[in-house]
Design a protein around this motif. Structure first.
Motif, PDB file in Angstrom:
ATOM      1  N   CYS A 336       0.700  -0.885   0.087  1.00 46.18           N
ATOM      2  CA  CYS A 336      -0.046   0.031   0.276  1.00 46.18           C
ATOM      3  C   CYS A 336       0.718   0.820   0.012  1.00 46.18           C
ATOM      4  O   CYS A 336       1.671   1.116   0.530  1.00 46.18           O
ATOM      5  CB  CYS A 336      -0.550   0.343   1.290  1.00 46.18           C
ATOM      6  N   ASP A 337       0.636   2.353  -1.083  1.00 45.72           N
ATOM      7  CA  ASP A 337       1.067   3.126  -1.153  1.00 45.72           C
ATOM      8  C   ASP A 337       0.530   4.453   0.067  1.00 45.72           C
ATOM      9  O   ASP A 337       2.652   5.594   0.415  1.00 45.72           O
ATOM     10  CB  ASP A 337       0.894   4.522  -2.632  1.00 45.72           C
ATOM     11  N   GLY A 338       0.060   4.169   0.919  1.00 47.10           N
ATOM     12  CA  GLY A 338      -0.300   4.874   1.777  1.00 47.10           C
ATOM     13  C   GLY A 338      -0.029   4.424   3.971  1.00 47.10           C
ATOM     14  O   GLY A 338       0.842   5.184   4.246  1.00 47.10           O
ATOM     15  N   CYS A 339      -0.171   2.714   4.139  1.00 51.41           N
ATOM     16  CA  CYS A 339       0.239   2.888   5.118  1.00 51.41           C
ATOM     17  C   CYS A 339       1.330   1.188   4.832  1.00 51.41           C
ATOM     18  O   CYS A 339       2.196   1.075   5.888  1.00 51.41           O
ATOM     19  CB  CYS A 339      -1.304   1.881   5.693  1.00 51.41           C
ATOM     20  N   GLU A 340       1.531   1.243   4.303  1.00 52.57           N
ATOM     21  CA  GLU A 340       2.827   0.170   3.550  1.00 52.57           C
ATOM     22  C   GLU A 340       2.121  -1.166   3.718  1.00 52.57           C
ATOM     23  O   GLU A 340       3.203  -1.914   4.415  1.00 52.57           O
ATOM     24  CB  GLU A 340       4.358   1.097   4.005  1.00 52.57           C
ATOM     25  N   HIS A 350      -4.089   1.733  -2.717  1.00 48.27           N
ATOM     26  CA  HIS A 350      -3.039   0.990  -2.178  1.00 48.27           C
ATOM     27  C   HIS A 350      -4.890   0.667  -1.808  1.00 48.27           C
ATOM     28  O   HIS A 350      -4.942  -0.123  -2.343  1.00 48.27           O
ATOM     29  CB  HIS A 350      -4.497   2.427  -1.494  1.00 48.27           C
ATOM     30  N   CYS A 351      -4.573  -0.003   0.061  1.00 51.00           N
ATOM     31  CA  CYS A 351      -5.581  -1.747   0.034  1.00 51.00           C
ATOM     32  C   CYS A 351      -6.865  -0.569   0.271  1.00 51.00           C
ATOM     33  O   CYS A 351      -6.757   0.974   0.552  1.00 51.00           O
ATOM     34  CB  CYS A 351      -4.983  -1.554   1.413  1.00 51.00           C
ATOM     35  N   CYS A 354      -7.790   2.631   2.981  1.00 45.88           N
ATOM     36  CA  CYS A 354      -7.076   3.425   2.618  1.00 45.88           C
ATOM     37  C   CYS A 354      -7.993   3.810   1.936  1.00 45.88           C
ATOM     38  O   CYS A 354      -8.031   5.704   1.733  1.00 45.88           O
ATOM     39  CB  CYS A 354      -5.167   3.522   2.024  1.00 45.88           C
ATOM     40  N   ARG A 355      -8.503   3.691   0.671  1.00 47.44           N
ATOM     41  CA  ARG A 355      -9.568   3.567  -0.531  1.00 47.44           C
ATOM     42  C   ARG A 355     -10.341   4.227   0.576  1.00 47.44           C
ATOM     43  O   ARG A 355     -10.952   4.921   0.093  1.00 47.44           O
ATOM     44  CB  ARG A 355      -9.193   2.381  -1.363  1.00 47.44           C
ATOM     45  N   ARG A 357     -10.802   5.531   3.135  1.00 44.87           N
ATOM     46  CA  ARG A 357     -10.602   6.940   3.781  1.00 44.87           C
ATOM     47  C   ARG A 357     -10.109   7.863   3.872  1.00 44.87           C
ATOM     48  O   ARG A 357     -11.005   9.265   3.441  1.00 44.87           O
ATOM     49  CB  ARG A 357      -9.149   6.055   5.057  1.00 44.87           C
ATOM     50  N   ASN A 358      -9.590   7.754   2.209  1.00 37.89           N
ATOM     51  CA  ASN A 358      -9.178   8.896   1.072  1.00 37.89           C
ATOM     52  C   ASN A 358     -10.622   8.820  -0.106  1.00 37.89           C
ATOM     53  O   ASN A 358     -10.407  10.168  -0.419  1.00 37.89           O
ATOM     54  CB  ASN A 358      -7.953   8.402   0.295  1.00 37.89           C
ATOM     55  N   GLU A 360     -11.607   6.425  -1.851  1.00 37.64           N
ATOM     56  CA  GLU A 360     -10.604   6.815  -3.878  1.00 37.64           C
ATOM     57  C   GLU A 360     -11.781   5.219  -4.641  1.00 37.64           C
ATOM     58  O   GLU A 360     -12.827   4.530  -3.170  1.00 37.64           O
ATOM     59  CB  GLU A 360      -9.098   6.311  -3.936  1.00 37.64           C
TER      60      GLU A 360
END
Length: 362
Positions: A336-340, A350-351, A354-355, A357-358, A360
């Protein structure tokens, strides 16, 4: 009052010309007008044929051409059994009243043709040995040839005389004018041919003797080659010993299967090939000793044929019996580019958390 008298028979006896004999049979002959068969006294009063054979010959001669005259068909028609009918047919065949000819049809089948002769003495006098008329009657229509002149002469021994031409009657009242006979006019003699031109010789007539048809193939026809005996991949001493012991033990199960040492050594590779293909010894014994022909003249040949013709295929392995399974296609891991955090997806990004949350799009 209780005795019945046949008055019609008495009237018929009074109509017989001549004095009646004091004993014996009296013939009351009424001419036939249809459905009758002419039988010679040489058959009806034969001194050597039995009464069953004479009656059977008369019945066969009264049948139309193509009627079945097998033993089973005749036994179903008459009260005599198959043994008596077969014996009567052999009597008729021995005295020439019946002929059974074996021939091969164009399609390869071998059939038996039965030919009934009403006058065997005429057939024998026409052609010595096997009658040609019997061959002509037994052969099918496609290969039938005309019978020799001797057979035709035997069939019609007395030549038929042609009636002489009758002169037309003269009209009424002309007898006085036509009583004289006119002298016959003689035709002039033909001129002799010139001496210089020799006459052509008349071609010689070839006697008509059709060759006898070949009914069966020659006994010296070449036989197809035998199939090779099965051979194992590797004939080890233990495998050879087991195969020879199994072959030598067959006579305990079937006394007809007595083999020599040479036959055992010759057939051992075939049994070894069965054992190599995981055939159980009881299975091999059952295949070699079941339904043996009677009598068994050549045990080694029979065992060779069964070892070759009944050879089982190799047993399949467990992998061959299990169908292959296809593994489900799994998505590779991505970071994941946000939380790795690692997640499965075909594309990086992104996982799920993260999607969400943001905001996406999935």
């Amino acid at each position: 009052m209780d005795t019945q008298h046949d008055t019609s028979l008495g009237h018929a006896l009074t109509g017989i010309p001549g004095p009646l004999p004091p004993s014996g049979v009296i013939h009351l002959a009424v001419p036939h007008t249809g459905r009758f068969t002419v039988v010679g006294n040489h058959l009806a009063q034969h001194a050597e044929l039995s009464l069953t054979a004479i009656g059977l010959a008369v019945h066969i001669q009264s049948l139309p051409t193509g009627a079945p005259v097998g033993v089973k068909r005749l036994a179903g028609r008459f009260p005599e059994g198959e043994i008596r009918i077969a014996a009567a047919l052999r009597e008729l065949e021995a005295h020439g009243y019946l002929h059974r000819v074996r021939l091969r049809l164009p399609n390869g089948r071998v059939v038996t043709r039965t030919v009934s002769c009403n006058r065997p003495d005429a057939i024998r006098a026409a052609t010595p040995g096997r009658p040609a008329a019997v061959r002509a009657a037994a052969c099918p229509a496609a290969v039938r040839r005309p019978a020799p002149d001797a057979i035709r002469a035997a069939a019609c021994p007395v030549p038929v005389r042609q009636p002489a031409p009758v002169a037309p009657k003269p009209p009424l009242g002309a007898e006085a004018t036509e009583t004289r006979e006119e002298p016959a006019m003689t035709a002039p003699a033909p001129a002799p041919p010139p001496a210089s031109a020799p006459s052509a010789p008349e071609p010689a007539r070839v006697p008509e003797h059709p060759p006898a048809p070949v009914l069966l193939p020659a006994p010296t026809a070449p036989r197809p080659p035998l199939a090779p005996l099965p051979q194992p991949h590797e004939l080890t001493p233990d495998l050879h010993r087991t195969a020879t012991a199994l072959l030598a033990d067959l006579r305990r199960r079937a006394p007809q299967l007595v083999l020599s040492e040479a036959d055992v050594d010759r057939l051992a590779p075939g049994v070894a090939a069965w054992i190599e293909r995981d055939a159980h010894p009881d299975t091999i014994r059952h295949a070699l000793t079941t339904d043996l022909p009677q009598p068994l003249n050549h045990p080694a040949r029979l065992l060779r044929h069964r070892l070759t013709a009944l050879l089982p295929p190799p047993l399949p392995s467990t992998q061959d019996l299990t169908p292959p399974r296809r593994a489900p296609a799994a998505s590779p891991f991505q970071t994941c580019d946000g939380c790795e955090r690692a997640f499965r997806s075909h594309r990086p990004g992104h996982c799920r958390d993260c999607r969400d949350r943001n905001g996406e799009a999935a």
